[in-house]
Design a protein around this motif. Structure first.
Motif, PDB file in Angstrom:
ATOM      1  N   LYS A  47      -2.080 -10.889   4.982  1.00 32.50           N
ATOM      2  CA  LYS A  47      -0.648 -11.017   4.737  1.00 32.50           C
ATOM      3  C   LYS A  47      -0.046  -9.692   4.269  1.00 32.50           C
ATOM      4  CE  LYS A  47      -0.322 -15.560   5.316  1.00 32.50           C
ATOM      5  NZ  LYS A  47       0.469 -16.166   6.424  1.00 32.50           N
ATOM      6  N   LEU A  48       1.161  -9.419   4.728  1.00 36.47           N
ATOM      7  CA  LEU A  48       1.921  -8.284   4.210  1.00 36.47           C
ATOM      8  C   LEU A  48       2.587  -8.712   2.914  1.00 36.47           C
ATOM      9  CD1 LEU A  48       3.242  -5.486   4.324  1.00 36.47           C
ATOM     10  CD2 LEU A  48       5.023  -6.480   5.787  1.00 36.47           C
ATOM     11  N   GLN A  49       2.291  -7.994   1.832  1.00 31.23           N
ATOM     12  CA  GLN A  49       2.902  -8.271   0.539  1.00 31.23           C
ATOM     13  C   GLN A  49       3.643  -7.029   0.055  1.00 31.23           C
ATOM     14  OE1 GLN A  49      -0.002  -9.745  -2.257  1.00 31.23           O
ATOM     15  NE2 GLN A  49      -0.472 -11.570  -1.039  1.00 31.23           N
ATOM     16  N   VAL A  50       4.769  -7.255  -0.585  1.00 32.67           N
ATOM     17  CA  VAL A  50       5.549  -6.157  -1.165  1.00 32.67           C
ATOM     18  C   VAL A  50       5.525  -6.330  -2.678  1.00 32.67           C
ATOM     19  CG1 VAL A  50       7.773  -5.004  -1.270  1.00 32.67           C
ATOM     20  CG2 VAL A  50       7.022  -6.059   0.872  1.00 32.67           C
ATOM     21  N   LYS A  51       4.905  -5.382  -3.349  1.00 35.01           N
ATOM     22  CA  LYS A  51       4.749  -5.452  -4.798  1.00 35.01           C
ATOM     23  C   LYS A  51       5.760  -4.529  -5.478  1.00 35.01           C
ATOM     24  CE  LYS A  51       0.543  -4.052  -4.220  1.00 35.01           C
ATOM     25  NZ  LYS A  51      -0.833  -3.571  -4.494  1.00 35.01           N
ATOM     26  N   THR A  52       6.316  -4.974  -6.586  1.00 38.89           N
ATOM     27  CA  THR A  52       7.154  -4.125  -7.424  1.00 38.89           C
ATOM     28  C   THR A  52       6.323  -3.721  -8.640  1.00 38.89           C
ATOM     29  OG1 THR A  52       9.152  -5.285  -6.723  1.00 38.89           O
ATOM     30  CG2 THR A  52       9.291  -3.959  -8.731  1.00 38.89           C
TER      31      THR A  52
END
Length: 431
Positions: free
Chosen positions: A66-71
């Protein structure tokens, strides 16, 4: 299980090992920053940023990546480490195995995948003397490279030649180190020898073929589907063989009745037995994978059992009487840092000399990782499949590019005085 993949790595930075956990606060990240960090100032370090990453969430099919975008706060390298902004990543067969739960060196999910990449150093930790902010580098890790920002040991980074692209940098290390160590550290390839390279159109196959060309009068037999023969022949394969329609053992015997000196075997099972039978006396078989185990996007227990059942079985007496050698190779278990560095330095020098050059098959943005894995799994690729961390723009679809090109031509023909303006509009659409 796939020896052509995965360099061994020291312990991963924490943010790579636990991508699904809440990211550390920016303040905490700034407080933990080592004094020797050469990154931006405190204000910039405290500013939260986003980081795109490809995470294996469980074992199974393509949907498990999965593509995840973390802050998060900006990762801070510790002593002996560097922070790299990744520009391109390599896809290896080990990731296909890892997704199915068949690659023992990959940590348990959830885990950020990826073992090789290239990019630009954004910060260095204490005691790092031979790397600096702004260096273009190749970076290696057992896992964690498929993300925009990654912290790795400085000794596992290598400064790229100025003429090398980021895509070439990401394509070079795993495949070429595997091929080089097998051919020159194990097999001691010399002038006049013959080599059988399976999957000759793959990343390791093309790398091995190019490296064979650096030694005088080496004959290369390469197996690949017929549609790839022209490409691999141009790349240096002396005798391409279509393994899908012909018995490669018979084909090789027709050309070289005594067999070959070296067999590079990434397949396993019955193909290992065939490889051993093809060896000349004093020949060497090097097993570095078990691709025959992978038949679908999910684990196939029947294929694994069949491969295991058909594996080569020898006793030392038979081996002695045959005057043949059998070796195993797995880059993931190479722990000799001097060998690692020496091999990479040699490969970079061969690149500068124009003797080797990674062949890029295709490029996929992180959003398209399923398509990338499917292309390699179905053995459609000729050379390296590259993953790009940067977000994909919708207008980058092939049809959109073609339409944009047609519109540009029409605009230029119809309104010549507005040619420059139309071109700028098309460029904006593509961007």
């Amino acid at each position: 299980m796939s020896g052509e993949e995965a360099p061994t790595q020291q312990q991963q930075p924490e943010q790579e090992k636990t991508p699904d956990e809440p990211p550390p606060s920016a303040a905490a990240a700034a407080a933990e920053a080592p004094q020797g960090d050469s990154g931006s100032g405190a204000a910039a370090e405290e500013k939260p940023l986003t980081c795109r990453a490809l995470v294996l969430i469980g074992h199974g099919g393509y949907d498990k990546v999965k593509l995840q975008v973390k802050t998060q706060g900006k990762p801070q390298p510790k002593a002996g480490e560097v922070l790299v902004r990744v520009k391109a990543c390599g896809l290896n067969f080990a990731e296909l195995l890892g997704r199915q739960g068949l690659y023992e060196l990959l940590p348990a999910p959830p885990v950020t995948m990826g073992m090789e990449g290239s990019g630009v150093i954004e910060a260095v930790g204490e005691d790092v003397k031979d790397r600096k902010v702004g260096d273009r580098v190749i970076a290696l890790s057992r896992s964690g490279m498929w993300q925009e920002l990654v912290v790795v040991p400085a000794e596992r980074t290598f400064v790229m030649p100025d003429e090398m692209s980021f895509e070439e940098g990401a394509a070079l290390p795993v495949n070429y180190m595997t091929a080089y160590m097998m051919l020159f550290e194990l097999a001691n390839l010399r002038p006049g020898k013959s080599v059988l390279i399976h999957m000759a159109a793959g990343g390791v196959g093309i790398a091995a073929t190019q490296l064979c060309q650096t030694v005088q009068d080496v004959t290369v037999f390469g197996t690949a589907s017929a549609s790839k023969h022209e490409t691999i022949a141009q790349g240096g394969v002396t005798h391409p063989i279509d393994y899908r329609t012909k018995d490669y053992v018979e084909e090789i015997r027709k050309i070289s009745p005594k067999g070959v000196d070296i067999v590079l075997d990434p397949l396993g099972g019955s193909d290992t037995q065939k490889g051993f039978s093809l060896l000349k006396p004093m020949g060497m078989l090097i097993v570095f994978g078990a691709a025959n185990c992978v038949t679908g996007q999910k684990k196939n227990l029947l294929a694994m059992a069949k491969t295991w059942y058909n594996q080569l079985s020898l006793n030392t007496l038979k081996l002695m009487q045959a005057n043949k050698a059998v070796c195993g190779f797995h880059l993931g278990y190479v722990t000799d840092e001097q060998l690692f560095s020496r091999t990479m330095m040699k490969l970079l020098e061969l690149y500068r000399q124009g003797k080797i050059k990674p062949h890029i098959d295709s490029r996929y943005h992180f959003e398209e990782v399923t398509d990338a894995m499917k292309r390699m799994h179905e053995r459609q690729n000729i050379g390296k499949v590259i993953l790009l961390p940067e977000p994909k723009k919708e207008e980058e679809k092939p049809k959109s590019n073609a339409e944009a090109g047609e519109n540009a031509e029409k605009n230029e023909a119809a309104v010549s005085e507005k040619k420059e303006e139309a071109t700028e509009e098309v460029k904006a659409e593509k961007d």
